[in-house]
Design a protein around this motif. Structure first.
Motif, PDB file in Angstrom:
ATOM      1  N   GLU A  91       0.833  -1.210   0.000  1.00  0.00           N
ATOM      2  CA  GLU A  91       0.000   0.000   0.000  1.00  0.00           C
ATOM      3  C   GLU A  91       0.867   1.260   0.000  1.00  0.00           C
ATOM      4  O   GLU A  91       0.564   2.226  -0.699  1.00  0.00           O
ATOM      5  CB  GLU A  91      -0.965   0.001   1.195  1.00  0.00           C
ATOM      6  CG  GLU A  91      -2.083  -1.007   1.075  1.00  0.00           C
ATOM      7  CD  GLU A  91      -1.674  -2.433   1.468  1.00  0.00           C
ATOM      8  OE1 GLU A  91      -0.540  -2.648   1.961  1.00  0.00           O
ATOM      9  OE2 GLU A  91      -2.492  -3.347   1.256  1.00  0.00           O
ATOM     10  N   GLN A  92       1.964   1.260   0.765  1.00  0.00           N
ATOM     11  CA  GLN A  92       2.873   2.407   0.777  1.00  0.00           C
ATOM     12  C   GLN A  92       3.552   2.577  -0.573  1.00  0.00           C
ATOM     13  O   GLN A  92       3.706   3.691  -1.076  1.00  0.00           O
ATOM     14  CB  GLN A  92       3.935   2.239   1.868  1.00  0.00           C
ATOM     15  CG  GLN A  92       3.391   2.360   3.275  1.00  0.00           C
ATOM     16  CD  GLN A  92       4.413   1.911   4.307  1.00  0.00           C
ATOM     17  OE1 GLN A  92       5.138   0.941   4.110  1.00  0.00           O
ATOM     18  NE2 GLN A  92       4.463   2.617   5.429  1.00  0.00           N
ATOM     19  N   LEU A  93       3.953   1.463  -1.160  1.00  0.00           N
ATOM     20  CA  LEU A  93       4.591   1.492  -2.469  1.00  0.00           C
ATOM     21  C   LEU A  93       3.625   2.007  -3.535  1.00  0.00           C
ATOM     22  O   LEU A  93       4.001   2.811  -4.392  1.00  0.00           O
ATOM     23  CB  LEU A  93       5.102   0.097  -2.824  1.00  0.00           C
ATOM     24  CG  LEU A  93       6.126  -0.031  -3.919  1.00  0.00           C
ATOM     25  CD1 LEU A  93       7.317   0.882  -3.711  1.00  0.00           C
ATOM     26  CD2 LEU A  93       6.593  -1.474  -4.022  1.00  0.00           C
ATOM     27  N   LEU A  94       2.376   1.585  -3.446  1.00  0.00           N
ATOM     28  CA  LEU A  94       1.342   2.084  -4.364  1.00  0.00           C
ATOM     29  C   LEU A  94       1.162   3.591  -4.201  1.00  0.00           C
ATOM     30  O   LEU A  94       1.053   4.312  -5.193  1.00  0.00           O
ATOM     31  CB  LEU A  94       0.010   1.372  -4.125  1.00  0.00           C
ATOM     32  CG  LEU A  94      -0.100  -0.032  -4.688  1.00  0.00           C
ATOM     33  CD1 LEU A  94      -1.304  -0.759  -4.094  1.00  0.00           C
ATOM     34  CD2 LEU A  94      -0.192  -0.003  -6.198  1.00  0.00           C
ATOM     35  N   ALA A  95       1.134   4.051  -2.964  1.00  0.00           N
ATOM     36  CA  ALA A  95       0.969   5.478  -2.693  1.00  0.00           C
ATOM     37  C   ALA A  95       2.133   6.281  -3.272  1.00  0.00           C
ATOM     38  O   ALA A  95       1.940   7.390  -3.772  1.00  0.00           O
ATOM     39  CB  ALA A  95       0.834   5.723  -1.194  1.00  0.00           C
ATOM     40  N   ASP A  96       3.339   5.732  -3.228  1.00  0.00           N
ATOM     41  CA  ASP A  96       4.510   6.403  -3.800  1.00  0.00           C
ATOM     42  C   ASP A  96       4.497   6.366  -5.327  1.00  0.00           C
ATOM     43  O   ASP A  96       4.988   7.277  -5.990  1.00  0.00           O
ATOM     44  CB  ASP A  96       5.806   5.746  -3.311  1.00  0.00           C
ATOM     45  CG  ASP A  96       6.064   5.987  -1.832  1.00  0.00           C
ATOM     46  OD1 ASP A  96       5.398   6.858  -1.234  1.00  0.00           O
ATOM     47  OD2 ASP A  96       6.937   5.294  -1.275  1.00  0.00           O
TER      48      ASP A  96
END
Length: 146
Positions: A4-9
């Motif tokens: 989810e963090q990687l997607l947000a980035d």
């Protein structure tokens, strides 16, 4: 780091690619200019941490190692993808793919002809047969997620 963090980035980078780089890529007539843009796209994507590059995420059929991660928001029926590759050119090609499909519903993804869109960008004639096969393998893997 989580998916989810990687997607947000990754999401804002893909929006930028879609708004600026795709138009420039279509306008360029020679392969060297297109290649330069693809290499820059590969640099723009945030790297996937090594611990997330699991063998089951490798896309079979790609010339170089490429990992594809998928997240499906079932409530909104939206699909999101993250990728990484050892080869910057592959990463650039995949960045284009992702900016075209990220956020699509299952129905939209099932109907979308990713290979046709790449034909419109006039990239396939310049790619080796094995790179073309890799693009097809990635498109099939993305389609399998819906």
């Amino acid at each position: 780091m989580t998916l989810e963090q990687l997607l947000a980035d990754t999401f804002p980078v893909l929006q930028d690619i879609q708004q600026t780089d795709l138009a420039q890529l279509q306008q360029e007539k020679d392969w060297q200019s297109k290649y330069r843009i693809l290499m820059q796209l590969g640099k723009k994507l945030p790297p996937v941490p090594e611990k997330m590059k699991q063998p089951h995420l490798l896309v079979k059929g790609c010339e170089s190692r490429a990992w594809l991660m998928h997240y499906h928001d079932k409530v909104a029926d939206k699909h999101f993808f993250v990728l990484d590759s050892d080869a910057r050119i592959v990463k650039g090609l995949m960045a284009i793919m992702l900016c075209l499909v990220n956020g699509m519903s299952s129905t939209e993804l099932a109907k979308f002809d990713l290979c046709h869109k790449f034909d419109q960008l006039n990239l396939k004639p310049y790619l080796s047969q094995s790179r073309g096969n890799g693009l097809t393998a990635m498109a099939e893997r993305i389609k399998a997620c819906c």
